[in-house]
Design an enzyme around this catalytic site. Structure first.
Site: not given
Ligand code: S3P
Length: 429
Positions: A23-24, A316
């Protein structure tokens, strides 16, 4: 709103599945393609609701994007290719879309309005809007710019050296993206290393990124060049099946092409420390990201402590790690994880309340939770609370409960893993 009933698996889970795209990385592939010069192609894209929200927003910003299942084509025309949207930018449930897009809009000389769903409306945005304002961007919104709806008018910005109070890849990425179009060198220093997909992918798009311990910096005035991006499987989605393989009796599951970026692979460390029977094979690098196949078998597990720098590497995965811990001998303590309170739901509260309904011995703490194992779990009616990872964690628990688990609001799972229940079925004997 849908409900899914999950039944105990009687004869184990076996076989292999291809985990959907990360996803990221899918979000970033689209966003960076939108500001790059030329046509970017993406394969292995995650067609989950969050990433579709990103595509929708960037289309409204004037970028031509075609998407069919896991293939995406983005016709980038550089930073100047983004144009003032005539419609509101709706991020749905996606924090990554909100925060990274704000970083991009911070330097664009036009006005945009950003909204999302009820969950997004509760998530703190000052962590990005404050530093972006200090760079010179004009942002307003509810509670002085802390909550959506937000409005932003970007423009000329100057570099900052930002010390973040939280280890957050979304904060780090938003500031670095604004820094790319600001005068001077922008740097972000974190208290612990958060996921580094932005750094890796910006480099793939031809940007110079400097890293020094917990500090990342970029020089302003840099442009991106279109790429072909191959997205690895999402370790955060794989986590549900890693846990299922470990706790469902008589199981052996192989998960193919899972991204094993060290800033994300805390779940592997936890499984190994708990004593899980786990094998990593076919390791390779694709587009600057490591990936491999992972095989997990039913394991005898022991409780451990999970804290410190390990937390951002598995943040996560905590909901499903809590399920895992109910089946580990002894106590598992999760601490230093107060960030869980500002995710799609307050995940300390939702994990503890829903697992208690199944008979788990679990207690919330200020910055995490304490779980006593091994518990014999029973069926019950639980809710995702509109949070995809809570819904999936409860469904995985349902594979070992005596009696069915009814997962209410299971539609939330489509945010990150639309084929989740099909994959469970595929692994049943
Ligand atoms: C993400 C960063 C994380 C993660 C989120 C996706 C990203 O959040 O929990 O599901 O894609 O950069 P945070 O940056 O708030 O830690």
């Amino acid at each position: 709103m849908s409900t899914t009933i999950v039944k105990k698996v009687e004869s184990g889970l076996t076989g292999s599945i291809k985990i959907p795209g990360d996803k990221s990385i899918s979000h970033r592939a689209v966003m960076f393609g939108a500001i790059a010069n030329g046509t970017t192609t993406v394969e292995g894209f995650l067609p989950g609701e969050d990433c579709l929200s990103t595509i929708d927003c960037f289309r409204k910003l004037g970028v031509k994007i075609e998407q069919e299942e896991e293939k995406v084509t983005i016709e980038g025309k550089g930073w100047e290719g983004l144009t003032e949207p005539s419609e509101i930018l709706d991020v749905g449930n996606s924090g990554t879309t909100t925060r990274l897009m704000l970083g991009i809009l911070a330097t664009r000389p036009f006005h945009s309005v950003v909204i999302g769903d009820d969950s997004i409306a509760k998530r703190p945005m000052a962590r990005v809007t404050d530093p972006l304002r200090s760079m010179g961007s004009d942002i307003d919104g509810r509670d002085n710019g802390n909550y959506t709806p937000l409005s932003i008018r970007g423009g000329e910005t100057k570099a900052i050296a930002f010390e973040s109070k939280v280890a957050s890849a979304q904060v780090k990425s938003a500031i670095l993206l604004a820094g790319l179009q600001s005068e001077g060198v922008t740097s972000v220093t974190e208290p612990a290393l958060s996921r580094d997909h932005t750094e890796r992918m910006l480099e793939a798009y031809g940007v110079e990124v400097k890293r020094d311990g917990l500090t990342v910096s970029v020089e302003g005035g840099q442009t991106l060049t279109a790429q072909h991006i191959v997205v690895p499987g999402d370790i955060s989605s794989a986590a549900f099946f890693l846990v299922a393989g470990a706790i469902v009796p008589n199981s052996k599951i192989t998960l193919e092409a899972v991204g094993l970026n060290p800033t994300r692979s805390g779940i592997i460390d936890v499984l190994k420390q708990m004593g899980a029977d786990l094998v990593i094979h076919n390791e390779k690098m694709v587009g600057g990201e490591p990936l491999a196949d992972v095989t997990i078998s039913t394991s005898h597990l022991k409780g451990i402590e999970i804290s410190g720098d390990l937390i951002p590497r598995l943040i996560d995965e905590v909901p499903v790690i809590a399920v895992l811990a109910t089946q580990a001998e002894g106590q598992t303590v999760i601490r230093d994880a107060e960030e869980l309170k500002v995710k799609e739901t307050n995940r300390i509260d939702t994990v503890v309340s829903e697992l208690k309904k199944l008979g788990a011995n679990i207690k919330a703490t200020e910055d995490g939770m304490i779980i006593e194992g091994r518990a014999s779990l029973n069926g019950a009616s639980v809710s995702s609370h509109g949070d995809h990872r809570i819904g999936m964690a409860m469904a995985i628990a349902g594979l070992i409960t005596n009696g069915n688990v009814t997962v209410n609001r299971s539609d939330a799972i489509a945010v990150s893993y639309p084929s989740f229940f099909e994959h469970i079925e595929a692994l049943k004997k």
